[in-house]
Design a protein around this motif. Structure first.
Motif, mmCIF file in Angstrom:
data_model
loop_
_atom_site.group_PDB
_atom_site.id
_atom_site.type_symbol
_atom_site.label_atom_id
_atom_site.label_comp_id
_atom_site.label_asym_id
_atom_site.label_seq_id
_atom_site.Cartn_x
_atom_site.Cartn_y
_atom_site.Cartn_z
ATOM 1 N N HIS A 95 -11.699 33.850 -1.030
ATOM 2 C CA HIS A 95 -11.515 35.193 -0.443
ATOM 3 C C HIS A 95 -12.260 36.217 -1.289
ATOM 4 O O HIS A 95 -12.898 35.861 -2.271
ATOM 5 C CB HIS A 95 -10.029 35.532 -0.294
ATOM 6 N N HIS A 97 -11.370 38.757 -3.354
ATOM 7 C CA HIS A 97 -10.910 39.323 -4.636
ATOM 8 C C HIS A 97 -11.859 38.872 -5.760
ATOM 9 O O HIS A 97 -12.168 37.682 -5.865
ATOM 10 C CB HIS A 97 -9.495 38.851 -4.969
ATOM 11 N N ASP A 99 -11.744 38.092 -8.772
ATOM 12 C CA ASP A 99 -11.408 37.038 -9.737
ATOM 13 C C ASP A 99 -11.632 35.636 -9.181
ATOM 14 O O ASP A 99 -11.337 34.645 -9.852
ATOM 15 C CB ASP A 99 -9.973 37.194 -10.239
ATOM 16 N N HIS A 100 -12.178 35.552 -7.945
ATOM 17 C CA HIS A 100 -12.426 34.248 -7.329
ATOM 18 C C HIS A 100 -13.906 34.016 -7.022
ATOM 19 O O HIS A 100 -14.259 32.956 -6.524
ATOM 20 C CB HIS A 100 -11.577 34.099 -6.054
ATOM 21 N N ASP A 226 -5.404 32.465 -2.953
ATOM 22 C CA ASP A 226 -4.291 33.404 -3.151
ATOM 23 C C ASP A 226 -3.356 33.498 -1.943
ATOM 24 O O ASP A 226 -2.501 34.387 -1.915
ATOM 25 C CB ASP A 226 -4.818 34.806 -3.498
ATOM 26 N N HIS A 262 -3.591 31.305 -8.641
ATOM 27 C CA HIS A 262 -3.308 31.496 -10.067
ATOM 28 C C HIS A 262 -2.086 30.635 -10.399
ATOM 29 O O HIS A 262 -1.264 30.363 -9.523
ATOM 30 C CB HIS A 262 -2.967 32.955 -10.383
HETATM 31 ZN ZN LIG Z 1 -6.569 36.123 -7.350
#
Ligand SMILES: [Zn+2]
Length: 355
Positions: A95, A97, A99-100, A226, A262
């Motif tokens: 997705h 975000h 952090d991915h 997520d 996470h």
């Molecule tokens: Zn995330």
């Protein structure tokens, strides 16, 4: 620039490479033969990285989610190279975000033929709206926070390692070369890689408009991004009713291992089902609260006591986790329940509710 600021600036520059070298290697967990989860430590007190998973085969590697910084992706790729001589052929980004997917540039540089897969709506968000969403934090929020921390660290040496970590994070985020998917899918993409049969699936709008999950039937393995987080799902800008339906589809898959976006991997469906139960309560009670004329904050206060037992199943009654549960799951999800009741939700990224 004053001399003192110049000195601090120079010190900060010195701190960057040292901090990068000091960062611990990602933790590695073998999920099933030839499939590895890499967990990257957080960046000081300013950033949490996402799980990254490598599926090895006799004909290449697929990486699911590419971390939040180029440095983290470098470290994961370094680990993959110790496990196989095969090239990374596929990246799947779950997705939008940061952090991915902010580490994708590392894989593209190393493997020019790389296919980078995401849902078509995810790509559409990555190429513009996601970057705009992140911009205020990168240009104002984080630098402002660091300036404040820098002042405190000037008189408190104990804060300096944290300052170095935080600065390193900002430096990484600002130098990222955003690398976008070059393959998109709508509902399903099947990848045959060596002996592996891998399904990339979307079940509708969940935490974002275009969440991709990876399912490896032969290993009963599901990589969920997520859509679910261990222990507390992060409900910013989600699609409450549709998300619950998505999780019902996830629950219907024959999966013995579920890797969340996470946190530690799951070996049963307890956390998934508890999260779904919380969603059901928030959908039902949120609607009733709105009909009674309560605003989302009042609704949260009214609903929280009834969620206590479900909350404790996720948090173990840890105070910090309870606070995260209240904000990131209950508050943010409820705001979206209200948005959904007020009219159809678009694919635009919703702002973080003021709290
Ligand atoms: Zn995330």
């Amino acid at each position: 620039m004053t001399l003192r600021r110049a000195l601090l600036f120079a010190l900060a520059l010195c701190a960057i490479p040292a901090s990068a070298q000091n960062r611990p290697a990602p933790a590695r967990t073998e999920l099933s033969p030839g499939i590895y989860l890499f967990t990257t430590p957080s960046y000081g007190d300013v950033g949490l990285d996402g799980n990254s998973i490598a599926i090895l085969s006799r004909d290449g590697v697929l990486v699911f989610d590419t971390n939040g910084t180029p440095a983290a992706a470098e470290a994961v790729l370094g680990e993959i190279r110790t496990l196989t001589q095969q090239p990374v052929r596929w990246v799947v980004n779950s997705h939008w975000h940061w952090d991915h997917w902010y580490g994708t540039e590392v894989y593209q540089r190393a493997f020019p033929d790389l296919r980078i897969v995401a849902h078509e709506k995810t790509r559409a968000l990555m190429i513009g709206p996601a970057l705009e969403f992140n911009r205020p934090g990168l240009e104002k929020g984080l630098p402002g926070y660091l300036e404040n921390l820098e002042k405190r660290a000037a008189t408190d040496a104990a804060l300096r390692p944290l300052l170095a970590e935080d600065r390193f994070f900002l430096e990484q985020k600002t130098r990222t070369r955003h690398t976008f998917p070059n393959v998109t899918f709508t509902e399903k993409l099947t990848i045959e890689m060596g002996e592996r049969h891998i399904e990339v699936l979307n079940f509708g709008r969940g935490v974002t408009p275009g969440d991709a999950v990876v399912y490896v039937p032969a290993e009963k393995l599901l990589l969920a991004g997520d859509l679910i987080v261990n222990p507390i799902t992060f409900a910013l800008s989600g699609y409450p009713t549709e998300w619950l339906r998505v999780l019902e589809r996830v629950d219907a898959l024959d999966a013995a291992t579920i890797v969340t976006g996470h946190g530690a991997p799951l070996h049963d469906k307890a956390l998934l089902r508890t999260t779904m139960e919380i969603f059901r309560v928030l959908l039902r009670e949120g609607k009733a609260a709105k009909e009674r004329g309560l605003n989302p904050d009042q609704a949260k206060d009214a609903i929280m006591p009834g969620l206590h037992d479900l909350m404790v199943r996720l948090t173990g009654d840890d105070a910090a986790k309870n606070a995260a549960f209240r904000t990131q799951l209950v508050d943010w999800y409820l705001h979206r329940v209200y948005d959904e009741l007020n009219g159809p939700l678009t694919d635009a990224i919703a702002a973080i509710p003021a709290s």
